[in-house]
Design a protein around this motif. Structure first.
Motif, PDB file in Angstrom:
ATOM      1  N   THR A 117      41.030  62.673   9.901  1.00 15.59           N
ATOM      2  CA  THR A 117      41.954  63.177   9.135  1.00 15.59           C
ATOM      3  C   THR A 117      42.615  64.611   9.372  1.00 15.59           C
ATOM      4  OG1 THR A 117      40.591  62.073   7.244  1.00 15.59           O
ATOM      5  CG2 THR A 117      41.987  64.057   6.695  1.00 15.59           C
ATOM      6  N   LEU A 118      43.776  64.565   9.317  1.00 13.82           N
ATOM      7  CA  LEU A 118      44.811  66.015   9.849  1.00 13.82           C
ATOM      8  C   LEU A 118      45.609  66.316   8.821  1.00 13.82           C
ATOM      9  CD1 LEU A 118      45.290  68.039  12.049  1.00 13.82           C
ATOM     10  CD2 LEU A 118      46.889  66.206  12.990  1.00 13.82           C
ATOM     11  N   ASP A 119      45.453  67.576   8.023  1.00 18.05           N
ATOM     12  CA  ASP A 119      46.382  68.182   7.144  1.00 18.05           C
ATOM     13  C   ASP A 119      46.225  67.096   6.055  1.00 18.05           C
ATOM     14  OD1 ASP A 119      46.634  70.231   8.865  1.00 18.05           O
ATOM     15  OD2 ASP A 119      48.949  69.184   9.317  1.00 18.05           O
ATOM     16  N   GLY A 120      45.246  66.416   5.711  1.00 11.75           N
ATOM     17  CA  GLY A 120      45.009  65.627   4.369  1.00 11.75           C
ATOM     18  C   GLY A 120      45.336  64.235   4.820  1.00 11.75           C
ATOM     19  N   LYS A 197      54.875  66.702  15.693  1.00 11.49           N
ATOM     20  CA  LYS A 197      54.290  66.314  14.591  1.00 11.49           C
ATOM     21  C   LYS A 197      52.824  66.867  14.623  1.00 11.49           C
ATOM     22  CE  LYS A 197      53.694  62.341  11.583  1.00 11.49           C
ATOM     23  NZ  LYS A 197      54.009  60.909  11.125  1.00 11.49           N
ATOM     24  N   PRO A 198      52.345  67.476  13.803  1.00  6.68           N
ATOM     25  CA  PRO A 198      50.703  67.588  14.057  1.00  6.68           C
ATOM     26  C   PRO A 198      49.814  66.316  14.715  1.00  6.68           C
ATOM     27  CG  PRO A 198      51.456  68.650  11.898  1.00  6.68           C
ATOM     28  CD  PRO A 198      52.482  67.771  12.459  1.00  6.68           C
ATOM     29  N   THR A 199      49.138  66.490  15.640  1.00  8.87           N
ATOM     30  CA  THR A 199      48.504  65.535  16.154  1.00  8.87           C
ATOM     31  C   THR A 199      47.071  66.113  16.862  1.00  8.87           C
ATOM     32  OG1 THR A 199      48.773  63.599  17.741  1.00  8.87           O
ATOM     33  CG2 THR A 199      49.760  65.912  18.421  1.00  8.87           C
ATOM     34  N   SER A 358      38.576  72.783  18.806  1.00 11.06           N
ATOM     35  CA  SER A 358      39.736  72.300  18.348  1.00 11.06           C
ATOM     36  C   SER A 358      40.498  71.384  19.193  1.00 11.06           C
ATOM     37  CB  SER A 358      40.695  73.176  17.460  1.00 11.06           C
ATOM     38  OG  SER A 358      41.724  72.476  16.854  1.00 11.06           O
ATOM     39  N   ILE A 360      43.534  70.088  18.082  1.00  8.16           N
ATOM     40  CA  ILE A 360      44.684  69.854  17.284  1.00  8.16           C
ATOM     41  C   ILE A 360      45.845  70.514  17.756  1.00  8.16           C
ATOM     42  CG2 ILE A 360      45.773  70.425  15.067  1.00  8.16           C
ATOM     43  CD1 ILE A 360      43.156  70.286  13.811  1.00  8.16           C
ATOM     44  N   ARG A 362      49.939  71.510  17.211  1.00  2.54           N
ATOM     45  CA  ARG A 362      51.115  71.501  16.217  1.00  2.54           C
ATOM     46  C   ARG A 362      52.400  71.707  16.893  1.00  2.54           C
ATOM     47  NH1 ARG A 362      48.879  71.385  11.717  1.00  2.54           N
ATOM     48  NH2 ARG A 362      46.739  71.778  11.142  1.00  2.54           N
TER      49      ARG A 362
END
Length: 379
Positions: A117-120, A197-199, A358, A360, A362
């Protein structure tokens, strides 16, 4: 007389033809035929690229999967040995799915149940290994064709655009891999990526090292050092449990060079779960690329490999699933534990463990990861 002249001309023409053919098919020092690496995969051309330094060390790379195909380094007698596993042609890589030498992405190692799950937003990835997502899914970067941005005598730069939702990962993510061969017999690997896009991202190299240049021989006599006081244990599906445990007084203590076979022969639940060693270490180097995070040495060949990285972890895999059924370069059978993989990385399943380093990425940020494989010889 005319017949003799005609025969002489025919012989001369045949010799010229053979000479021309030999010039067209110039093998690498490791015995690879570049022609066997030329084909079209997914509409893109593949090839073989050769790096060489002043010491005659040679590294051969294909843009199919960004793979290191061969590494020729001198042993303690000065003889050159090919110290990685791989195949003689692109056809063999396609017919025998594997990670040999590959530039792995978008996420190296495993993600639990293929879910994060990333950013909900929850993302479902392919489940291609014991119910988990391993090395980017069924078609991770090891099976794509990288674009060759630059190729010189000592450096190659590869690029791949992973599209939004490719293998379930969000974001159009442009990834590059730069491999540089230096005159001190080191291969510098630099990974970079940007996204719209966030990944998540976690790239590594998956070379299978056999420092004897003899893939029919096992790795039990190798001396392994891992500069780490802790490791992450796994369950019977090779998934990290979430624990970080000390290596002291365990079979995972390689803080000083230790014979690999001595540790692998121990009877423990963790070795049974990993079918041997297939675990991540939490590095004491803490991102300091100037300090070796691991080393591997063969007393027989005298070849020593040191690994340096700015990553927080390294996965050591001891070739537990090699079983002699695959035939690699020069007809060698790849037998049980005929190699060791040293995969620098974020920890496995980091997307589901926010307390771990992390992974992640962005928009507006740049992912950067560096690793060095340096070869020396001991008498």
């Amino acid at each position: 007389m005319n017949k003799l002249l005609a025969l002489s001309v025919l012989t001369f023409c045949t010799l010229i033809s053979c000479t021309e053919n030999n010039e067209k098919v110039q093998l690498t020092d490791s015995g690879l035929n570049p022609e066997k690496f030329k084909t079209i995969v997914d509409g893109k051309e593949t090839g073989l690229y050769r790096l060489k330094n002043k010491n005659d060390m040679e590294v051969c790379i294909t843009n199919f999967g960004g793979r290191i195909v061969s590494i020729m380094v001198p042993d303690k007698q000065g003889n050159m040995r090919d110290v990685v596993l791989g195949f003689d042609s692109i056809k063999d890589y396609i017919d025998n799915p594997s990670d040999y030498g590959a530039s792995i992405g978008r996420y190296a190692n495993r993600i639990n149940n293929g879910i994060f799950t990333l950013d909900g937003v929850q993302y479902q990835l392919p489940k291609n290994n014991y119910g988990h997502c391993l090395h980017g899914g069924f078609k991770g970067f090891q099976y794509v064709v990288y674009d060759v941005i630059k190729a010189s005598d000592n450096e190659i730069k590869l690029s791949y655009l992973a599209k939004d939702m490719e293998e379930g990962f969000p974001g159009n993510t442009n990834c590059t891999v730069t491999m540089t061969l230096t005159d001190d017999n080191a291969i510098k690997l630099s990974y970079e990526a940007e996204t719209d896009k966030p990944t998540i991202i976690n790239m590594t190299n998956h070379s299978y090292f056999n420092l004897d240049g003899n893939p029919e021989k096992g790795n039990s006599d190798y001396l392994l050092m891992v500069n780490a006081s802790y490791y992450t244990p796994v369950d019977s599906t090779f998934m990290t449990t979430g624990e970080i445990l000390p290596v002291e007084n365990t079979e995972f203590d390689f803080k000083i060079p230790t014979r690999l076979g001595d540790q692998l022969s121990k009877n423990s639940e963790q070795l049974r779960n990993g079918h041997g060693i297939d675990h991540n270490w939490v590095l004491d180097t803490k991102g300091n690329i100037n300090v070796a995070c691991a080393s591997l040495e063969s007393k027989e060949s005298g070849i020593k490999l040191e690994v340096f990285t700015d990553e927080p972890g390294i996965q050591v895999y001891t070739g537990n699933f090699l079983d002699g059924t695959q035939t690699g370069k020069k007809g060698f059978k790849y037998n049980f534990r005929a190699s060791v993989c040293l995969e620098t990385q974020k920890y496995p399943d980091t997307p589901n463990k926010p307390e771990w380093p992390s992974c992640i990425l962005r928009p507006g940020e740049k992912y950067v990861s560096n690793t060095i494989f340096k070869f020396t010889t001991n008498q």
